[in-house]
Design a protein around this motif. Structure first.
Motif, short mmCIF file in Angstrom:
data_model
loop_
_atom_site.label_atom_id
_atom_site.label_comp_id
_atom_site.label_asym_id
_atom_site.label_seq_id
_atom_site.Cartn_x
_atom_site.Cartn_y
_atom_site.Cartn_z
N TYR A 236 -13.74 27.29 10.86
CA TYR A 236 -13.29 27.19 12.24
C TYR A 236 -12.14 26.20 12.31
O TYR A 236 -11.91 25.44 11.36
N THR B 13 -13.46 22.57 10.46
CA THR B 13 -14.90 22.68 10.70
C THR B 13 -15.43 23.88 9.94
O THR B 13 -14.81 24.94 9.93
N GLU B 14 -16.57 23.71 9.31
CA GLU B 14 -17.22 24.78 8.57
C GLU B 14 -18.62 25.00 9.14
O GLU B 14 -19.32 24.04 9.46
N ALA B 15 -19.02 26.25 9.25
CA ALA B 15 -20.37 26.58 9.72
C ALA B 15 -21.05 27.44 8.67
O ALA B 15 -20.43 28.29 8.04
N GLN C 299 -28.42 27.29 11.81
CA GLN C 299 -27.01 26.93 11.76
C GLN C 299 -26.84 25.53 11.21
O GLN C 299 -27.63 24.64 11.52
N TRP D 268 -23.45 22.90 10.86
CA TRP D 268 -22.04 22.68 11.13
C TRP D 268 -21.62 21.36 10.51
O TRP D 268 -22.37 20.40 10.52
#
Length: 48
Positions: A20, A24-26, A42, A44
């Motif tokens: 993202y 940012t990584e999810a 999830q 994050w």
């Protein structure tokens, strides 16, 4: 808008990693409980 990165199928469960904006990584994990309901977990994180 996000960029889809990688998907692995592991023992009928699915792990999805997505990038993202703003580094940012999810990570999304999809699995089923004993009754067959789909569960989404999830995680994050902000990349350093």
């Amino acid at each position: 808008m996000f960029r889809y990165v990688h998907t692995n199928i592991i023992a009928n469960d699915e792990i999805v990693t997505a990038d993202y904006p703003n580094d940012t990584e999810a990570v999304f994990v999809y699995a089923r409980d004993p009754e067959g309901n789909i569960i989404e977990l999830q995680s994050w994180r902000q990349r350093v």
